[in-house]
Design a protein around this motif. Structure first.
Motif, PDB file in Angstrom:
ATOM      1  N   TYR A  77     -21.370  54.869  14.639  1.00  0.00           N
ATOM      2  CA  TYR A  77     -20.380  54.516  13.619  1.00  0.00           C
ATOM      3  C   TYR A  77     -18.996  54.257  14.231  1.00  0.00           C
ATOM      4  N   LEU A  78     -18.732  54.896  15.356  1.00  0.00           N
ATOM      5  CA  LEU A  78     -17.439  54.747  16.028  1.00  0.00           C
ATOM      6  C   LEU A  78     -17.437  53.625  17.062  1.00  0.00           C
ATOM      7  N   ALA A 119     -19.841  48.316   8.248  1.00  0.00           N
ATOM      8  CA  ALA A 119     -18.651  47.924   7.479  1.00  0.00           C
ATOM      9  C   ALA A 119     -18.713  48.416   6.033  1.00  0.00           C
ATOM     10  N   ASP A 120     -19.881  48.314   5.410  1.00  0.00           N
ATOM     11  CA  ASP A 120     -19.991  48.759   4.010  1.00  0.00           C
ATOM     12  C   ASP A 120     -19.747  50.260   3.876  1.00  0.00           C
ATOM     13  N   ALA A 172     -16.029  50.899   4.365  1.00  0.00           N
ATOM     14  CA  ALA A 172     -15.278  50.495   3.169  1.00  0.00           C
ATOM     15  C   ALA A 172     -15.434  51.530   2.063  1.00  0.00           C
ATOM     16  N   GLU A 173     -16.653  52.035   1.873  1.00  0.00           N
ATOM     17  CA  GLU A 173     -16.886  53.069   0.862  1.00  0.00           C
ATOM     18  C   GLU A 173     -16.113  54.350   1.192  1.00  0.00           C
ATOM     19  N   ALA A 174     -16.109  54.714   2.463  1.00  0.00           N
ATOM     20  CA  ALA A 174     -15.368  55.917   2.883  1.00  0.00           C
ATOM     21  C   ALA A 174     -13.871  55.734   2.635  1.00  0.00           C
TER      22      ALA A 174
END
Length: 71
Positions: free
Chosen positions: A9-10, A17-18, A21-23
């Protein structure tokens, strides 16, 4: 998620990306709800007068949210 699973993720954020964006949206909602001036005031009210303030707390605001808002 365990810390040892964060690497993809990093290192490849574009692949997630989704999720990022949700985070970001969840983070913004938390800040708006719990760390706003009104949220801060509610947190202090809950700290000083827990029983009275519980009736006026924002819907969905938990004690943890209030504690976080108060620092």
């Amino acid at each position: 998620m365990p810390e040892d699973q964060w690497a993809p993720y990093l290192t490849q954020p574009e692949a997630y990306a989704d999720l990022w964006a949700e985070a970001a949206l969840k983070g913004a909602a938390f800040v708006a709800r719990a760390l706003s001036p009104d949220g801060f005031e509610r947190a202090w009210e809950m700290t000083l007068r827990p029983k009275a303030a519980a009736a006026t707390a924002a819907p969905g605001m938990t004690w943890a949210d209030a504690e976080q808002a108060s620092g």
